[in-house]
Scaffold this motif. Sequence first.
Motif, mmCIF file in Angstrom:
data_model
loop_
_atom_site.group_PDB
_atom_site.id
_atom_site.type_symbol
_atom_site.label_atom_id
_atom_site.label_comp_id
_atom_site.label_asym_id
_atom_site.label_seq_id
_atom_site.Cartn_x
_atom_site.Cartn_y
_atom_site.Cartn_z
ATOM 1 N N ALA A 178 0.833 -1.206 0.000
ATOM 2 C CA ALA A 178 0.000 0.000 0.000
ATOM 3 C C ALA A 178 0.871 1.260 0.000
ATOM 4 O O ALA A 178 0.583 2.221 -0.734
ATOM 5 C CB ALA A 178 -0.941 0.001 1.207
ATOM 6 N N LEU B 169 -6.812 2.728 1.446
ATOM 7 C CA LEU B 169 -7.201 1.783 2.497
ATOM 8 C C LEU B 169 -8.472 1.033 2.102
ATOM 9 O O LEU B 169 -8.562 -0.184 2.268
ATOM 10 C CB LEU B 169 -7.384 2.506 3.830
ATOM 11 C CG LEU B 169 -6.105 3.060 4.455
ATOM 12 C CD1 LEU B 169 -6.437 3.913 5.670
ATOM 13 C CD2 LEU B 169 -5.120 1.970 4.813
ATOM 14 N N HIS C 99 -8.931 -2.944 1.712
ATOM 15 C CA HIS C 99 -9.940 -3.645 2.528
ATOM 16 C C HIS C 99 -10.869 -4.471 1.641
ATOM 17 O O HIS C 99 -11.181 -5.613 1.960
ATOM 18 C CB HIS C 99 -10.791 -2.658 3.328
ATOM 19 C CG HIS C 99 -10.033 -1.941 4.392
ATOM 20 N ND1 HIS C 99 -10.586 -0.894 5.091
ATOM 21 C CD2 HIS C 99 -8.781 -2.079 4.884
ATOM 22 C CE1 HIS C 99 -9.706 -0.432 5.966
ATOM 23 N NE2 HIS C 99 -8.605 -1.138 5.846
ATOM 24 N N ASP D 293 -4.051 -0.994 8.902
ATOM 25 C CA ASP D 293 -4.444 0.417 8.870
ATOM 26 C C ASP D 293 -3.484 1.274 9.691
ATOM 27 O O ASP D 293 -3.091 2.368 9.264
ATOM 28 C CB ASP D 293 -5.861 0.604 9.414
ATOM 29 C CG ASP D 293 -6.936 0.126 8.449
ATOM 30 O OD1 ASP D 293 -6.612 -0.295 7.310
ATOM 31 O OD2 ASP D 293 -8.112 0.150 8.850
ATOM 32 N N ARG E 69 -1.409 4.174 7.910
ATOM 33 C CA ARG E 69 -1.717 5.550 8.352
ATOM 34 C C ARG E 69 -0.555 6.172 9.120
ATOM 35 O O ARG E 69 -0.208 7.332 8.929
ATOM 36 C CB ARG E 69 -2.954 5.550 9.244
ATOM 37 C CG ARG E 69 -4.238 5.473 8.492
ATOM 38 C CD ARG E 69 -5.421 5.772 9.435
ATOM 39 N NE ARG E 69 -6.647 5.722 8.700
ATOM 40 C CZ ARG E 69 -7.602 4.818 8.880
ATOM 41 N NH1 ARG E 69 -7.459 3.877 9.797
ATOM 42 N NH2 ARG E 69 -8.691 4.835 8.158
#
Length: 151
Positions: free
Chosen positions: A21, A36, A40, A62, A66
């Motif tokens: 990611a 995200l 997911h 996450d 983040r």
Amino acid sequence: MKRGAGRSRSRSAARLAAVQALYQQEMEGTPLARLLDEFHRHRLGATIEDVEYTDAEVDFFDDVVRGAEARREEIDAAITKRLTSGWNLPRLDRPMRAILRAGTYELIARADVPTATIISEYVDVADAFYDKRETGFVNGLLDSVAKDVRV
């Protein structure tokens, strides 16, 4: 199966997905919320081209994505400080930057995860992309970061 083994696998999958990611975010500039959501809905625990991916611990994924993004300036400074003379962060390729950023984030912000676990996990992630020399680089750099940020 022991409870810890399942969690360990789901965290390993979360780390690999987080690196992917972060790489995608840097390549495409995808807004974090959309990135995200995409992971997911389409990647975590999915079957892609007949390969079933291990369910990843979503909250952990996450947090790493983040957190690495939110603290990028601090993380990049910690990585850059440990690069040898003549090297800088942009000189590293994007997958390596993503691995080092995720690992450094965990070392800085996830005191609940043992240092050896973090380093070992990101060396394993690096092993999926690189040869032994690069995995040794990941090991050495994250170990150096750990000596500064963990007491």
